[in-house]
Scaffold this active site. Structure first.
Site, mmCIF file in Angstrom:
data_model
loop_
_atom_site.group_PDB
_atom_site.id
_atom_site.type_symbol
_atom_site.label_atom_id
_atom_site.label_comp_id
_atom_site.label_asym_id
_atom_site.label_seq_id
_atom_site.Cartn_x
_atom_site.Cartn_y
_atom_site.Cartn_z
ATOM 1 N N LYS A 1 -3.531 1.608 -3.002
ATOM 2 C CA LYS A 1 -4.867 1.829 -2.510
ATOM 3 C C LYS A 1 -4.810 2.728 -1.282
ATOM 4 O O LYS A 1 -4.698 2.278 -0.159
ATOM 5 C CB LYS A 1 -5.500 0.502 -2.153
ATOM 6 N N MET B 1 -8.023 7.867 9.886
ATOM 7 C CA MET B 1 -8.377 8.536 8.634
ATOM 8 C C MET B 1 -9.365 9.688 8.838
ATOM 9 O O MET B 1 -10.419 9.737 8.228
ATOM 10 C CB MET B 1 -8.934 7.511 7.641
ATOM 11 N N ASP C 1 0.833 -1.205 0.000
ATOM 12 C CA ASP C 1 0.000 0.000 0.000
ATOM 13 C C ASP C 1 0.864 1.250 0.000
ATOM 14 O O ASP C 1 2.013 1.216 0.450
ATOM 15 C CB ASP C 1 -0.823 0.062 1.292
#
Lengths: 231, 231
Positions: free
Chosen positions: A57, A172, A35
């Protein structure tokens, strides 16, 4: 030889925070699918002969291509490759491991998982602040502020987030922190609760913004504007 | 030389789940003060010349002697020793790190923390079951079922524990699991929610009991009686 799939937790960034098992798996890999959340210094721990492929991603991109990653992983393992799927933090904590495990099993392939240090753990250790100080936190909770569609999840338990006896870690949060904090305060969270934002925890470029739940958004906006001014 | 104190996470038991940094600290130690929750195979990673002392603080014993451990740690560091305080799992997740950090700071000593894989992460990886499958769990929460007095904490947020969109991990549930499950069900937790007990996660002797929230206590009682019959 028989191929294999191993999901490996890359930890928060400092390569010394990988587990011994994670390093062993990286050293035995034919292919490493990683990632963009994986720190470059971590990739250096992989076997030199391994093919390293960024599957790119990021949690913040609207198109996540999870199906493509699953298909690639399965195809390579069926070709006899030892595939390491290297994911930032711990694959089992907001790492979408569930979907990759299901894809491997649906293809009749066995899968192994190596846990990793999650970002919250890395950050807590760097600050030397316990996530569960017994006088302040009976409960530790991790939420994601980023649903499938990139927006704030609609079905978060707001009273659970307002509990003053809990430590809450928000993964996030960039796009939705202000909205999340607003809803938690509406549900009763004390606006004066200390709140800390940490970027790139455990990496050389780590930085932190300390505030309260009520003031963190403005302080963050100012800090980010300052940091990226002109870039 | 100057002494130092480092809190090191020993992980859940499998010595391969220590981080590279944890091993480096263990290899540099003069003294290792370890909990009885630390697996013997982990201790073997410490420098051979290091003095290893069991400070014997099990979460289940009524007398916890935390003050004695703090005093010993500080005294040794002041003598110039490199002290590693080795704790099962992650020191920052129900590991009482907060008290030891405060003691070091009160004595004017700096302290470093090396995070560890927590038991829930080790267990999830062994089962290959994500703690946050995006279709089932928006929130991951860790609670301890064991307050200072050894009883179930009175101020747990029961509605947060009843949330069907959360994965809940209960640390140190042995004495109080039945009571905790009962209160969570009273608060609305679906009795059919899958529940899994894991003993000695990631160790050779690991075993698991799978049930539902409603049936786990009886299954556990039967399994434990069976396992320890005659011992």
């Amino acid at each position: 030889g028989r191929g294999s799939i191993t999901l490996v937790g890359a930890g928060p960034g400092d390569p010394e925070l990988l587990t011994l098992k994670a390093v062993r798996m990286l050293q035995a890999a034919d292919v490493v699918l990683y990632d963009d959340l994986v720190a470059p210094a971590v990739l250096d721990l992989a076997r030199r002969e391994a093919k390293k492929t960024l599957v790119g991603k990021s949690g913040y991109k609207p198109s996540c291509k999870q199906d493509d990653i699953n298909a690639l992983m399965v195809t390579l393992a069926r070709q006899g490759k030892r595939v390491v799927r290297l994911k930032g933090g711990d694959p089992m904590v907001f790492g979408r491991a569930g979907e990759e495990i299901a894809a491997a099993r649906a293809a009749g392939l066995s899968i192994e998982v190596v846990p990793g240090i999650s970002a919250a753990q890395g950050a807590a250790s760097r600050m030397a602040v316990s996530l569960t100080h017994r006088d302040h936190a009976r409960r530790l909770q991790f939420v994601t502020a980023h649903a499938r569609d990139g927006k704030l999840p609609v079905d978060l338990d707001w009273t659970a987030l307002a509990d003053k006896a809990a430590t809450t870690v928000v993964y996030m949060p960039q796009r939705t922190w202000g909205e999340l904090a607003g809803k938690a305060m509406e549900a009763g969270l004390d606006p004066h609760t200390p709140a800390l934002a940490i970027f790139s925890a455990t990496r050389p470029e780590e930085y932190r913004v300390a505030a309260t739940v009520a003031t963190l958004k403005d302080k963050l906006d100012a800090a980010v504007a300052d940091k990226f001014r002109g870039s």
